[in-house]
Design a protein around this motif. Sequence first.
Motif, short mmCIF file in Angstrom:
data_model
loop_
_atom_site.label_atom_id
_atom_site.label_comp_id
_atom_site.label_asym_id
_atom_site.label_seq_id
_atom_site.Cartn_x
_atom_site.Cartn_y
_atom_site.Cartn_z
N MET A 146 -14.03 -15.76 26.35
CA MET A 146 -13.67 -17.19 26.35
C MET A 146 -14.85 -18.03 25.86
N GLY A 147 -16.05 -17.71 26.32
CA GLY A 147 -17.23 -18.45 25.88
C GLY A 147 -17.44 -18.34 24.38
N ALA A 148 -17.29 -17.11 23.87
CA ALA A 148 -17.46 -16.91 22.42
C ALA A 148 -16.41 -17.72 21.65
N MET A 149 -15.18 -17.67 22.12
CA MET A 149 -14.11 -18.39 21.42
C MET A 149 -14.33 -19.90 21.45
N LEU A 150 -14.82 -20.40 22.58
CA LEU A 150 -15.09 -21.84 22.66
C LEU A 150 -16.18 -22.23 21.66
N GLY A 151 -17.20 -21.39 21.56
CA GLY A 151 -18.25 -21.66 20.57
C GLY A 151 -17.70 -21.63 19.15
N GLN A 152 -16.82 -20.67 18.86
CA GLN A 152 -16.20 -20.60 17.52
C GLN A 152 -15.34 -21.83 17.28
N MET A 153 -14.58 -22.22 18.30
CA MET A 153 -13.71 -23.40 18.14
C MET A 153 -14.56 -24.63 17.84
N HIS A 154 -15.65 -24.80 18.57
CA HIS A 154 -16.52 -25.96 18.31
C HIS A 154 -17.11 -25.90 16.91
N SER A 155 -17.53 -24.73 16.49
CA SER A 155 -18.14 -24.64 15.15
C SER A 155 -17.09 -24.92 14.08
N ALA A 156 -15.87 -24.42 14.26
CA ALA A 156 -14.80 -24.69 13.28
C ALA A 156 -14.44 -26.16 13.27
N GLY A 157 -14.52 -26.81 14.42
CA GLY A 157 -14.16 -28.23 14.52
C GLY A 157 -15.14 -29.15 13.82
N LEU A 158 -16.35 -28.66 13.53
CA LEU A 158 -17.36 -29.53 12.90
C LEU A 158 -16.94 -30.00 11.51
N SER A 159 -16.08 -29.23 10.84
CA SER A 159 -15.64 -29.65 9.50
C SER A 159 -14.32 -30.43 9.55
N PHE A 160 -13.87 -30.79 10.75
CA PHE A 160 -12.66 -31.61 10.87
C PHE A 160 -13.04 -33.07 10.80
N GLY A 161 -12.36 -33.83 9.93
CA GLY A 161 -12.81 -35.18 9.67
C GLY A 161 -12.36 -36.25 10.65
N ASP A 162 -11.21 -36.06 11.30
CA ASP A 162 -10.66 -37.14 12.12
C ASP A 162 -11.39 -37.29 13.45
N GLU A 208 -22.55 -14.45 37.69
CA GLU A 208 -22.36 -13.45 36.65
C GLU A 208 -21.40 -13.94 35.56
N ARG A 209 -20.26 -14.51 35.99
CA ARG A 209 -19.30 -15.02 35.00
C ARG A 209 -19.89 -16.21 34.23
N THR A 210 -20.62 -17.04 34.95
CA THR A 210 -21.24 -18.21 34.30
C THR A 210 -22.21 -17.78 33.20
N ARG A 211 -23.07 -16.83 33.56
CA ARG A 211 -24.05 -16.38 32.57
C ARG A 211 -23.36 -15.72 31.38
N ALA A 212 -22.34 -14.93 31.66
CA ALA A 212 -21.61 -14.25 30.57
C ALA A 212 -20.98 -15.26 29.62
N MET A 213 -20.37 -16.30 30.18
CA MET A 213 -19.71 -17.29 29.33
C MET A 213 -20.73 -18.09 28.53
N LEU A 214 -21.80 -18.52 29.20
CA LEU A 214 -22.80 -19.31 28.50
C LEU A 214 -23.50 -18.52 27.40
N ARG A 215 -23.82 -17.27 27.68
CA ARG A 215 -24.51 -16.46 26.68
C ARG A 215 -23.63 -16.19 25.46
N ALA A 216 -22.37 -15.90 25.73
CA ALA A 216 -21.45 -15.63 24.61
C ALA A 216 -21.25 -16.90 23.78
N TYR A 217 -21.15 -18.03 24.46
CA TYR A 217 -21.04 -19.30 23.74
C TYR A 217 -22.27 -19.53 22.88
N HIS A 218 -23.44 -19.35 23.50
CA HIS A 218 -24.73 -19.57 22.84
C HIS A 218 -24.88 -18.70 21.59
N ALA A 219 -24.33 -17.48 21.64
CA ALA A 219 -24.40 -16.59 20.47
C ALA A 219 -23.54 -17.13 19.33
N ALA A 220 -22.47 -17.83 19.67
CA ALA A 220 -21.58 -18.37 18.64
C ALA A 220 -22.05 -19.74 18.16
#
Lengths: 312, 312
Positions: A120-136, A237-249
């Motif tokens: 989930m953390g990785a996907m959230l990071g990907q979603m945010h990165s993909a959203g950067l090129s959205f203009g609205d 444990e879950r917090t660190r896992a989500m944050l680290r995966a997000y941070h990698a993305a």
Amino acid sequence: MAVFTTVSEADITAWLANYSLGTLLELQGIPEGVQNTNYFVTTGNGRFVLTLFEKLTADDLPFYLNLMAHLARHGIPCPSPVADRHNRFLGELNGKPACIVSRLPGKSITEPTVAQCAAMGAMLGQMHSAGLSFGDQMLNPRGAAWRAETSQKVKKFLSPQDAALLENEVDVHALPLTGIPRGVIHADLFRDNVLMDGDRVGGLVDFYFACTGNLLYDVAITLNDWCMNDEGRLDAERTRAMLRAYHAARPFTTREAGAWPQSLRAAALRFWLSRLHDQHLPRGGELVNPRNPEHFKRILQNHIATTEFVWL
Amino acid sequence: MAVFTTVSEADITAWLANYSLGTLLELQGIPEGVQNTNYFVTTGNGRFVLTLFEKLTADDLPFYLNLMAHLARHGIPCPSPVADRHNRFLGELNGKPACIVSRLPGKSITEPTVAQCAAMGAMLGQMHSAGLSFGDQMLNPRGAAWRAETSQKVKKFLSPQDAALLENEVDVHALPLTGIPRGVIHADLFRDNVLMDGDRVGGLVDFYFACTGNLLYDVAITLNDWCMNDEGRLDAERTRAMLRAYHAARPFTTREAGAWPQSLRAAALRFWLSRLHDQHLPRGGELVNPRNPEHFKRILQNHIATTEFVWL
């Protein structure tokens, strides 16, 4: 808490003539809707979800539909709006603005594992990165102005201690955090808005609170739901896992690290407040069983009392 | 007949940094490629196909990629190109133009049933109707000029009877059929370019012969493959099922009914000719086992000899 507007097989068959989706094979109401009417629609082309918008108007909708289309186009598993024969996402059915979107695999879970929190953390990071090129852009409808106004409305129903806590928190977050990366945020990525396909994120759904905001705030909203234990504290444990995966993305900045405690509190406040509002000032018949505000009050109190936050 | 350009895990990992697709989980070459290099790519976000274009240039590619995106956006199950962080579909990998597209479910079949022919006919009709709102145009690279030129090149390898047949057919189809609905055609929807998911069409793939043309010609190309029996004649039951399902999705005009025999012949000629060319004038090492032209010669001869064509 249901199908608000009934759609018959004849209605949808006539409506589908505007699309290139093939003929109707199955139509099934989805009882979980809170704000919109939703149906599963299976046609010769595959599986889709029909949404009739009960509150959002045709003016608001292009932002959400274009956002979903943008994210889907970048490979984020979110509902992809289907265009009609005139190339439009938005139609009208039984007097309501309506759209049909792709149906995603997976189902929501209630007890995410560490691996699922990482996904989930990785996907959230990907979603945010993909959203950067959205203009609205879209102002957060649950931002500072809404907090100030809503806290005034609900305060009178609260004990003096709770009212004081609320007032103080609204003051603390009155000014936006600055210098934090901004972009498109989902703003409601609770477990029930994510379809898990085993350990994979199969789909992010329900983008109708999406807006422009601090990306870190979206991370806090998500963690406050996904990584919480029964006492309303973040599971390390879950917090660190989500944050680290997000941070990698999408790597966090130093400033974001510093703003983390504040963001967790702001995210908890937003849901304490909306639940207080739904409990004390329900709109006509809308929520038969409003969710308990106490849960988020406790989370907020715990965040305030915490001195050492888990970070990367 | 293979992976022409090798892509390593390190190559694709570096390339994926331009996208919001998550990290690489699996990379697997697809040996079936004839014109392009293809790999299955699994990432945190799902299953995709990477294509490196070995012959098509970056000038030709926007038409195909935009077309696939357009059709996918209309709910046609075709590969949906994934945009990179700069919102572009087309990138470059190992010196070749490259793109990554969604991977579709299903697999190609060799002996379609009547129900599968009906599903294919309906999907072709939906694809044509969705293509009507696509703005770009592409001349058919296998049109009249190509036929005239190619027949001159291959004639010398043929028996006098075959050369006469070829020359006559090229003349018959030298002038385009007029008054026939035109639009985007796939132009190569053989069974191996369709992924079936049971009786459903799971995916239409390989759009790199797509162009602007008579929709009826696309129907003829498809039937000449899907509905053919071992003697090179159209099977009446499968033919009727495919035509009726197509007609329900995109009704044929009276003029199309009249042009049907001619279209079947033109479609057979196109593949007889390209197979003759591949057999007698192979480009360096490209096709180790060119497909037998005789198959389409026989289909063409049968169509010429037929007086009663199955129609709706």
